[in-house]
Design a protein around this motif. Structure first.
Motif, PDB file in Angstrom:
ATOM      1  N   THR A  80     -21.530  12.523 -36.783  1.00  0.00           N
ATOM      2  CA  THR A  80     -21.149  13.877 -36.370  1.00  0.00           C
ATOM      3  C   THR A  80     -20.048  14.388 -37.292  1.00  0.00           C
ATOM      4  O   THR A  80     -19.314  13.607 -37.894  1.00  0.00           O
ATOM      5  N   GLU A  82     -17.362  15.668 -36.422  1.00  0.00           N
ATOM      6  CA  GLU A  82     -16.048  15.289 -35.910  1.00  0.00           C
ATOM      7  C   GLU A  82     -15.684  13.867 -36.336  1.00  0.00           C
ATOM      8  O   GLU A  82     -14.530  13.596 -36.674  1.00  0.00           O
ATOM      9  N   ASN A  83     -16.683  12.974 -36.342  1.00  0.00           N
ATOM     10  CA  ASN A  83     -16.430  11.614 -36.822  1.00  0.00           C
ATOM     11  C   ASN A  83     -15.960  11.635 -38.262  1.00  0.00           C
ATOM     12  O   ASN A  83     -15.025  10.939 -38.647  1.00  0.00           O
ATOM     13  N   ASN A  86     -12.395  13.011 -38.490  1.00  0.00           N
ATOM     14  CA  ASN A  86     -11.412  12.017 -38.065  1.00  0.00           C
ATOM     15  C   ASN A  86     -11.195  10.954 -39.124  1.00  0.00           C
ATOM     16  O   ASN A  86     -10.073  10.541 -39.389  1.00  0.00           O
ATOM     17  N   ASN A 449     -11.656  25.878 -28.671  1.00  0.00           N
ATOM     18  CA  ASN A 449     -12.484  24.689 -28.580  1.00  0.00           C
ATOM     19  C   ASN A 449     -12.330  24.030 -27.228  1.00  0.00           C
ATOM     20  O   ASN A 449     -13.306  23.645 -26.590  1.00  0.00           O
ATOM     21  N   ASN A 453     -15.272  23.589 -24.612  1.00  0.00           N
ATOM     22  CA  ASN A 453     -15.636  22.243 -24.168  1.00  0.00           C
ATOM     23  C   ASN A 453     -15.582  22.118 -22.658  1.00  0.00           C
ATOM     24  O   ASN A 453     -16.427  21.481 -22.036  1.00  0.00           O
ATOM     25  N   GLU A 457     -18.511  21.009 -20.219  1.00  0.00           N
ATOM     26  CA  GLU A 457     -18.380  19.926 -19.247  1.00  0.00           C
ATOM     27  C   GLU A 457     -18.887  20.370 -17.893  1.00  0.00           C
ATOM     28  O   GLU A 457     -19.546  19.620 -17.187  1.00  0.00           O
ATOM     29  N   LYS A 460     -22.575  20.488 -17.850  1.00  0.00           N
ATOM     30  CA  LYS A 460     -23.180  19.164 -17.782  1.00  0.00           C
ATOM     31  C   LYS A 460     -22.897  18.459 -16.459  1.00  0.00           C
ATOM     32  O   LYS A 460     -23.684  17.655 -15.992  1.00  0.00           O
ATOM     33  N   GLY A 461     -21.721  18.747 -15.849  1.00  0.00           N
ATOM     34  CA  GLY A 461     -21.304  17.971 -14.680  1.00  0.00           C
ATOM     35  C   GLY A 461     -21.660  18.619 -13.350  1.00  0.00           C
ATOM     36  O   GLY A 461     -21.653  17.965 -12.321  1.00  0.00           O
TER      37      GLY A 461
ATOM     38  N   LYS B  59     -14.381  17.539 -14.417  1.00  0.00           N
ATOM     39  CA  LYS B  59     -14.015  16.127 -14.532  1.00  0.00           C
ATOM     40  C   LYS B  59     -14.029  15.448 -13.173  1.00  0.00           C
ATOM     41  O   LYS B  59     -14.511  14.321 -13.038  1.00  0.00           O
ATOM     42  N   THR B 217     -23.698  13.365 -16.542  1.00  0.00           N
ATOM     43  CA  THR B 217     -22.504  12.898 -17.227  1.00  0.00           C
ATOM     44  C   THR B 217     -21.794  11.912 -16.324  1.00  0.00           C
ATOM     45  O   THR B 217     -21.485  12.227 -15.187  1.00  0.00           O
ATOM     46  N   LYS B 221     -19.517   8.457 -20.509  1.00  0.00           N
ATOM     47  CA  LYS B 221     -20.010   9.508 -21.400  1.00  0.00           C
ATOM     48  C   LYS B 221     -18.890  10.508 -21.722  1.00  0.00           C
ATOM     49  O   LYS B 221     -18.723  10.938 -22.859  1.00  0.00           O
ATOM     50  N   LEU B 222     -18.135  10.823 -20.684  1.00  0.00           N
ATOM     51  CA  LEU B 222     -17.039  11.779 -20.854  1.00  0.00           C
ATOM     52  C   LEU B 222     -16.026  11.254 -21.874  1.00  0.00           C
ATOM     53  O   LEU B 222     -15.576  11.980 -22.760  1.00  0.00           O
ATOM     54  N   GLN B 225     -17.460  11.515 -25.282  1.00  0.00           N
ATOM     55  CA  GLN B 225     -17.442  12.901 -25.755  1.00  0.00           C
ATOM     56  C   GLN B 225     -16.071  13.281 -26.287  1.00  0.00           C
ATOM     57  O   GLN B 225     -15.962  13.927 -27.319  1.00  0.00           O
ATOM     58  N   TYR B 226     -15.030  12.874 -25.545  1.00  0.00           N
ATOM     59  CA  TYR B 226     -13.693  13.246 -25.992  1.00  0.00           C
ATOM     60  C   TYR B 226     -13.335  12.596 -27.310  1.00  0.00           C
ATOM     61  O   TYR B 226     -12.623  13.179 -28.120  1.00  0.00           O
ATOM     62  N   PHE B 227     -13.813  11.399 -27.546  1.00  0.00           N
ATOM     63  CA  PHE B 227     -13.469  10.752 -28.812  1.00  0.00           C
ATOM     64  C   PHE B 227     -14.341  11.237 -29.959  1.00  0.00           C
ATOM     65  O   PHE B 227     -13.862  11.427 -31.060  1.00  0.00           O
ATOM     66  N   THR B 228     -15.638  11.423 -29.695  1.00  0.00           N
ATOM     67  CA  THR B 228     -16.520  11.710 -30.833  1.00  0.00           C
ATOM     68  C   THR B 228     -16.766  13.193 -31.065  1.00  0.00           C
ATOM     69  O   THR B 228     -16.710  13.645 -32.194  1.00  0.00           O
ATOM     70  N   THR B 229     -17.027  13.965 -30.018  1.00  0.00           N
ATOM     71  CA  THR B 229     -17.369  15.360 -30.310  1.00  0.00           C
ATOM     72  C   THR B 229     -16.233  16.342 -30.042  1.00  0.00           C
ATOM     73  O   THR B 229     -16.055  17.275 -30.799  1.00  0.00           O
ATOM     74  N   TYR B 230     -15.471  16.117 -28.971  1.00  0.00           N
ATOM     75  CA  TYR B 230     -14.402  17.081 -28.705  1.00  0.00           C
ATOM     76  C   TYR B 230     -13.160  16.806 -29.545  1.00  0.00           C
ATOM     77  O   TYR B 230     -12.243  17.609 -29.578  1.00  0.00           O
ATOM     78  N   ASP B 231     -13.133  15.625 -30.169  1.00  0.00           N
ATOM     79  CA  ASP B 231     -12.032  15.318 -31.051  1.00  0.00           C
ATOM     80  C   ASP B 231     -10.681  15.409 -30.332  1.00  0.00           C
ATOM     81  O   ASP B 231      -9.725  15.961 -30.855  1.00  0.00           O
ATOM     82  N   TRP B 233      -8.428  12.762 -28.626  1.00  0.00           N
ATOM     83  CA  TRP B 233      -8.210  11.358 -28.268  1.00  0.00           C
ATOM     84  C   TRP B 233      -7.284  11.240 -27.069  1.00  0.00           C
ATOM     85  O   TRP B 233      -7.326  10.247 -26.348  1.00  0.00           O
TER      86      TRP B 233
END
Lengths: 509, 270
Positions: A80, A82-83, A86, A449, A453, A457, A460-461, B59, B217, B221-222, B225-231, B233
């Motif tokens: 991705t 974002e990866n 980072n 962002n 997001n 969420e 999705k939730g 959440k 979710t 998964k959450l 998401q925070y680490f990989t797509t929402y950036d 940490w």
């Protein structure tokens, strides 16, 4: 004492394997170019098909031939944007060339993370010569020319099975098509905030977008004003838009088969789903794989012909491009882009990846004629073998000005049948009208962002299904009952001890 | 010849290093990230993530749903595994180890493969895409059942028959013997099984993504998401800490049973 030191050393040796893991590699004598790209995003031989050209080793050979210097490409991949970002934040200067998407390029430029291309490269390279003027103008207008070059580009749309219903083509000429009850549980969209946000906004602002289109068609606004206005709407992130988009997407969620990351292609081919919200490159891949074909033994393998459509309201033009992070070896990086921009290499890439290269030129156009043109006679194009008239698919906007002399401007037309015009070629090269209504999605700042997001969420939730409330209530009741009976039992047990008996503590014997 | 003798301290060095590098430092890092936020490129101390978690509907509902899915999966696992382990442990069948192995063997096959296969199976019978929650729970149960069977079987197998005979001698019928003797004595196995199933069911998002078509979710998964797509940490770490606290609390609650049954502790495989 000495013995103790010795054994300490030996004990440390036990930890040695860990240290080895941490140690770096041995030094190399040749030049090194460190490229960081998307997975499966460059032509290379695969296990199933060794016919594909290995572009990386071809580059290494060509570079050595040209300059006499050995070069090694250290090629790594990311999943991705974002990866990738980072990774660059944590290890600045660890790559010479990376390939982020549009919005990430914007972010990196605005944060001063990338090097500028040299004047020599910008005026005198394969990229300068063969990249489509359409793409270059777009970049010039946005002011990114000096920082990034486009690798692959495309639009977003729906891949669909035309056999699904009588009216499907008409229904899907609007993004809101998949909201219809008729298409319950046959469609998937991307499990990605940015792409799905785009879809939600397009539906939430459908009326405004259609009014704009009408005004454009009547001629009261010009193409540029039309596109600017679409770009503005599609990049709205105010609270009201977020709320409207959220509602639209939650509504959609109930009607979907599901979200997908990469399974959409396979699900389409297997017939599990019939509509997929897709990037044009994936659309090409899906349509190719779903088609019926004849295998090497002459056996007919059944399949379906899928179509691709970019709805009327608007679309998203996306691209992935090369940038050189700060501290990169720009000379080698430019040499690599120059190599990839040679039309014959671009063709190899398009063949392997299925996406559309930003590179035009005679070689690419010839390949497209080879892939798509259905004319019976190469000298006198325009009719097929049975004498039926074909549709002229105009690619002049993309190819004009990149020919080495084989073609004149205005010659870049491909003749296809009416059905084929809705298939691969429409995903590979969108028509000019589609591009007029295609917006570039901008990079959102941190605050935006966060709220986008948050919206995602919730999509999705929520909502929590009714049975979950019942289950939770039941669980709470059960826990309460268990706790009460436990407490009650404890009391009774203590009360039961009669006078005259000694209570032995457990383990006292 | 020098005789080399390692003292206990020295033998601890490799593990000590491992502990520091891969347990203590990462934990501290997660704590650090959880209670800080990045504003304009500078990191500062803040409770914002904590507050955000407990004020965000999305959440909280994710937490609730993960919890429900995990509890239901665990309960179903227990309902399936207990009779099975009981019959297996009490049976006089000579080759019961073979039977046990058949139940445990799936554990040795990569679970992503098993879940992908299950997806195909669900598709075949037409369940896929209809009820995502049901499919997720089926997946969790399928995936974690061996983790429930194994500790239960070990406890029940070690159960001294003389206890049961004594209970029967004292006039207990089969039902009483079970409820008053067998079940309480197998509690350590039950607890161990519950922790083994409950914890991963709250976080194993490969199952919910594959079988629920990304419609569901769960907490794992959450975090991802925070680490990989929402950036972000910080939020990702905060959710990890909250999950850790939840698990710690469950352990604390279940820990009581373990202490009461010190003798049967060997059953606690994990």
């Amino acid at each position: 004492m000495r013995k103790q030191i010795l054994s300490t050393v030996l004990a440390l040796c036990l930890a040695f394997p860990f240290l080895l893991l941490l140690a770096g590699c041995a030094a190399e004598t040749s030049l090194i170019l460190r490229v960081y790209n998307w997975e499966d995003y460059i032509s290379e031989p695969t296990e199933n098909d060794s016919e594909y050209v290995d572009l990386i080793s071809k580059f290494e050979e060509e570079y050595e031939e040209k300059t006499g210097q050995k070069i090694t490409v250290e090629y790594s991949t990311f999943g991705t944007n974002e990866n990738m970002y980072n990774e660059l934040q944590i290890n600045p200067g660890s790559y010479d060339l990376v390939c982020p998407s549009d919005y990430m390029i914007m972010k990196m430029i605005s944060e001063g993370m990338v090097e500028e291309f040299s004047q020599d490269f910008l005026t005198n390279s394969n990229y300068a010569k063969y990249a489509s003027p359409y793409i270059k103008d777009l970049f010039e207008e946005k002011g990114w020319t000096n920082y990034a070059t486009v690798y692959m580009w495309g639009t977003m749309g729906y891949v669909y099975d035309p056999e699904l219903s009588e009216t499907i083509e008409e229904d899907l000429s609007s993004w809101s098509g998949i909201w219809k009850k008729e298409y319950a549980e046959v469609a998937t969209i991307k499990d990605s905030v940015r792409d799905s946000y785009f879809l939600g906004v397009a539906v939430a602002y459908r009326e405004e977008l259609m009014q704009l289109k009408e005004r454009f068609e009547q001629g009261s606004i010009d193409a540029k004003a039309y596109n600017d206005e679409i770009t503005r709407i599609m990049n709205l992130t105010d609270e009201e838009t977020l709320e409207k988009t959220k509602d639209a997407l939650i509504q959609l969620k109930e009607n979907l088969y599901g979200f997908e990351v990469d399974s959409g292609k396979q699900d389409m081919i297997a017939g599990r789903i019939s509509i997929n919200f897709a990037w044009s490159g994936d659309a090409v891949y899906t349509m190719d794989d779903a088609e019926p074909y004849i295998d090497e033994n002459g056996k007919e393998i059944p399949g379906i012909y899928l179509n691709y459509i970019v709805p009327e309201e608007c679309s998203n033009i996306w691209f992935d491009g090369w940038v050189m992070p700060k501290g990169a070896n720009t000379e080698l990086a430019e040499a690599f882009i120059d190599f990839l921009s040679a039309p014959e290499n671009a063709v190899e890439n398009m063949n392997f990846i299925g996406y559309t290269s930003a590179i035009a030129g005679d070689r690419v156009f010839e390949e497209m004629i080879d892939w798509y043109d259905e004319s019976a006679d190469p000298e006198n194009r325009g009719t097929d073998e049975d004498g039926n008239a074909l549709v002229a698919y105009d690619l002049n906007y993309f190819f004009n000005g990149t020919s080495d002399g084989e073609y004149e401007n205005g010659d870049f037309i491909i003749y296809v049948s009416e059905e084929s015009a809705k298939r691969q070629i429409s995903a590979q090269y969108p028509t000019e009208d589609v591009l007029t209504r295609s917006a570039i999605m901008q990079h959102f700042d941190d605050e935006t962002n966060a709220s986008v997001n948050e919206m995602w969420e919730e999509v999705k939730g929520l909502p929590i299904p009714l049975w979950a409330y019942i289950a939770i209530a039941a669980i709470i009741v059960l826990i309460l009952v268990a706790a009460l009976s436990f407490a009650y039992k404890g009391k009774r047990r203590n009360a039961k001890v009669k006078k005259g008996y000694t209570v032995l503590k457990r383990g006292a014997q | 010849m020098v005789k080399i003798h390692f003292s206990r301290k020295q033998l601890c060095i490799p593990y000590g290093l491992f502990l520091a590098l891969f347990v203590v430092i990462p934990m501290l890092l997660i704590l650090f990230y959880a209670f800080t936020e990045t504003v304009d490129g500078t990191i500062r101390f803040s409770f914002a993530n904590f507050l955000n978690f407990f004020t965000s509907t999305a959440k909280l509902s994710t937490l609730l749903m993960s919890f429900t899915i995990a509890i239901i999966s665990t309960a179903i696992c227990l309902l399936i595994a207990y009779p099975l382990a009981y019959i297996l442990a009490r049976s006089k069948f000579k080759k019961k180890n073979v039977l046990l192995m058949l139940f445990i063997m799936p554990m040795w096959i990569n679970f992503v493969l098993r879940i992908t296969a299950l997806r195909e199976l669900l598709d075949l019978i037409g369940l896929l895409g209809t009820d995502n929650y049901l499919n997720t729970i089926i997946g969790m149960v399928y995936d974690f059942l061996p983790f429930m069977i194994l500790p239960l079987y070990t406890t029940l197998e070690k159960l001294d028959n003389s206890y049961l005979e004594a209970a029967a001698d004292l006039g207990g019928n089969k039902f009483t013997v079970f409820t008053r003797v067998t079940f309480p004595l197998s509690m350590p196995g039950v607890i161990s099984g519950i922790t083994m199933v409950f914890m991963p069911s709250m976080t194993n998002y490969v199952v919910s993504d594959t079988l629920g078509n990304f419609n569901i979710t769960i907490l794992g998964k959450l975090i991802d998401q925070y680490f990989t797509t929402y950036d972000n940490w910080h939020m990702g770490s905060m959710i990890s800490i909250i999950l850790l606290v939840i698990i710690f609390l469950t352990m604390l609650l279940t820990g009581r049973f373990k202490d009461e049954n010190r003798d049967a502790r060997g059953a606690n495989l994990w």
